[in-house]
Design a protein around this motif. Structure first.
Motif, mmCIF file in Angstrom:
data_model
loop_
_atom_site.group_PDB
_atom_site.id
_atom_site.type_symbol
_atom_site.label_atom_id
_atom_site.label_comp_id
_atom_site.label_asym_id
_atom_site.label_seq_id
_atom_site.Cartn_x
_atom_site.Cartn_y
_atom_site.Cartn_z
ATOM 1 N N UNK A 1 2.972 -4.587 13.501
ATOM 2 C CA UNK A 1 3.666 -3.570 12.711
ATOM 3 C C UNK A 1 3.278 -3.666 11.242
ATOM 4 N N UNK A 2 2.895 -2.533 10.675
ATOM 5 C CA UNK A 2 2.597 -2.459 9.242
ATOM 6 C C UNK A 2 3.887 -2.059 8.540
ATOM 7 N N UNK A 3 4.550 -3.033 7.907
ATOM 8 C CA UNK A 3 5.889 -2.830 7.365
ATOM 9 C C UNK A 3 5.852 -2.359 5.925
ATOM 10 N N UNK A 4 6.819 -1.511 5.569
ATOM 11 C CA UNK A 4 6.926 -1.044 4.186
ATOM 12 C C UNK A 4 7.994 -1.813 3.417
ATOM 13 N N UNK A 5 8.445 -2.938 3.970
ATOM 14 C CA UNK A 5 9.519 -3.722 3.358
ATOM 15 C C UNK A 5 9.046 -5.085 2.870
ATOM 16 N N UNK A 6 7.740 -5.337 2.923
ATOM 17 C CA UNK A 6 7.197 -6.632 2.493
ATOM 18 C C UNK A 6 5.948 -6.398 1.651
ATOM 19 N N UNK B 1 9.475 3.849 -7.721
ATOM 20 C CA UNK B 1 9.067 2.795 -6.804
ATOM 21 C C UNK B 1 8.895 3.305 -5.385
ATOM 22 N N UNK B 2 8.421 4.533 -5.243
ATOM 23 C CA UNK B 2 8.368 5.184 -3.937
ATOM 24 C C UNK B 2 7.031 5.010 -3.219
ATOM 25 N N UNK B 3 6.001 4.517 -3.902
ATOM 26 C CA UNK B 3 4.690 4.439 -3.262
ATOM 27 C C UNK B 3 4.620 3.293 -2.261
ATOM 28 N N UNK B 4 4.246 3.622 -1.050
ATOM 29 C CA UNK B 4 4.066 2.637 0.015
ATOM 30 C C UNK B 4 2.583 2.514 0.343
ATOM 31 N N UNK C 1 5.810 0.682 -5.895
ATOM 32 C CA UNK C 1 6.835 -0.266 -5.467
ATOM 33 C C UNK C 1 6.365 -1.684 -5.757
ATOM 34 N N UNK C 2 7.115 -2.413 -6.585
ATOM 35 C CA UNK C 2 6.733 -3.796 -6.861
ATOM 36 C C UNK C 2 6.952 -4.675 -5.639
ATOM 37 N N UNK C 3 7.875 -4.278 -4.759
ATOM 38 C CA UNK C 3 8.061 -5.022 -3.512
ATOM 39 C C UNK C 3 6.799 -4.984 -2.673
ATOM 40 N N UNK C 4 6.144 -3.831 -2.648
ATOM 41 C CA UNK C 4 4.947 -3.664 -1.828
ATOM 42 C C UNK C 4 3.675 -4.077 -2.565
ATOM 43 N N UNK C 5 3.584 -3.723 -3.855
ATOM 44 C CA UNK C 5 2.314 -3.824 -4.568
ATOM 45 C C UNK C 5 2.410 -4.593 -5.872
ATOM 46 N N UNK D 1 -0.039 -1.156 -12.956
ATOM 47 C CA UNK D 1 -0.323 -1.630 -11.604
ATOM 48 C C UNK D 1 -1.695 -1.148 -11.166
ATOM 49 N N UNK D 2 -2.647 -2.064 -11.196
ATOM 50 C CA UNK D 2 -4.030 -1.761 -10.835
ATOM 51 C C UNK D 2 -4.733 -3.080 -10.544
ATOM 52 N N UNK D 3 -6.032 -3.020 -10.230
ATOM 53 C CA UNK D 3 -6.732 -4.216 -9.795
ATOM 54 C C UNK D 3 -6.729 -5.346 -10.797
ATOM 55 N N UNK D 4 -6.871 -5.042 -12.088
ATOM 56 C CA UNK D 4 -6.892 -6.089 -13.114
ATOM 57 C C UNK D 4 -5.576 -6.844 -13.146
ATOM 58 N N UNK D 5 -4.480 -6.169 -12.899
ATOM 59 C CA UNK D 5 -3.188 -6.848 -12.831
ATOM 60 C C UNK D 5 -3.206 -7.934 -11.762
#
Length: 249
Positions: free
Chosen positions: A39-44, A215-218, A193-197, A171-175
């Motif tokens: 499962x590809x989860x959107x909560x981790x 924070x809606x991007x999954x 979403x900081x939870x995801x990314x 929020x990008x690759x350098x981060x």
């Protein structure tokens, strides 16, 4: 290892491999192509999804991403110590929605230079013109603000990030690279979403938008009908507090 693209699942199914495994991502129906699915989860964090996937191969992963600076370092540092890094520009789809307002960056620069820090502006070759414009906007702070956008390849950039007192980045690759070097890293998250990314590292922190509905991007494409002003919900006070705490160590 792709998260959502159906064509990757199709390639796996047609590859002739004796056994395949992949993500079961809600709404994508790609799981029908694999012998085993996870499962590809959107909560981790996404790292945890990948760890779960390689576990299907019997691989246990517990370490965090890590980049080491070279032993010799840069013989000609790009700015006088102590310096902090600002990375203003994200890449990818709808990147403009992940940019922090220029006035906020300017105020942050004022506060950091007032505390005795020089500032490096990083970016790719395509960011060089905008970085130069921002550098000119900081003329009252010069020579404490220096653009190095487009100057470094990845290996040299790792050295620059690792030796910074703090890295503040959208929020990008350098981060993610900065966090992986172990440098104090402050990641700015609006639609992301900081939870995801969020940045993952021993000294990484996330500053999220305070506006509701952000924070809606999954998977990175969920923009339709969503807020476009999320980055304005990140105050300079919160970023400066996190950056100074990290920089003072």
């Amino acid at each position: 290892l792709g998260q959502w693209s159906r064509v990757e699942a199709l390639y796996a199914a047609l590859s002739g491999a004796g056994w395949t495994a992949g993500f079961d991502t809600p709404g994508q129906r790609r799981h029908y192509a694999y012998d085993a699915t996870v499962t590809h989860a959107d909560t981790v964090p996404e790292l945890e999804n990948y760890r779960n996937l390689v576990a299907a191969l019997g691989v246990e992963s517990v370490s965090v991403p890590e980049f080491e600076a070279s032993a010799e370092g840069d013989a000609n540092p790009p700015a006088s110590d102590p310096y902090v890094v600002f990375h203003l520009w994200p890449g990818g789809f709808r990147s403009e929605l992940r940019e922090w307002p220029a006035d906020s960056w300017l105020e942050l620069a004022r506060r950091m230079t007032a505390e005795g820090f020089s500032i490096l502006l990083t970016g790719g070759p395509g960011d060089a013109a905008r970085a130069a414009t921002f550098e000119r906007a900081c003329e009252a702070l010069s020579p404490r603000v220096v653009s190095v956008a487009g100057r470094y390849g990845l290996s040299d950039l790792i050295d620059v990030l690792a030796r910074a007192r703090c890295v503040v980045s959208v929020n990008t690759g350098v981060m993610h690279m900065a966090a992986a070097t172990g440098a104090p890293t402050v990641g700015l998250n609006g639609p992301t979403s900081s939870l995801r990314w969020g940045a993952i590292g021993p000294r990484a922190v996330s500053v999220d938008s305070e506006l509701p509905g952000c924070g809606y991007l999954n998977l990175g494409s969920e923009y339709e009908g969503r807020r476009t002003d999320c980055m304005q919900g990140i105050s300079v006070d919160r970023v400066a507090e996190a950056a100074l705490e990290g920089a003072r160590g």
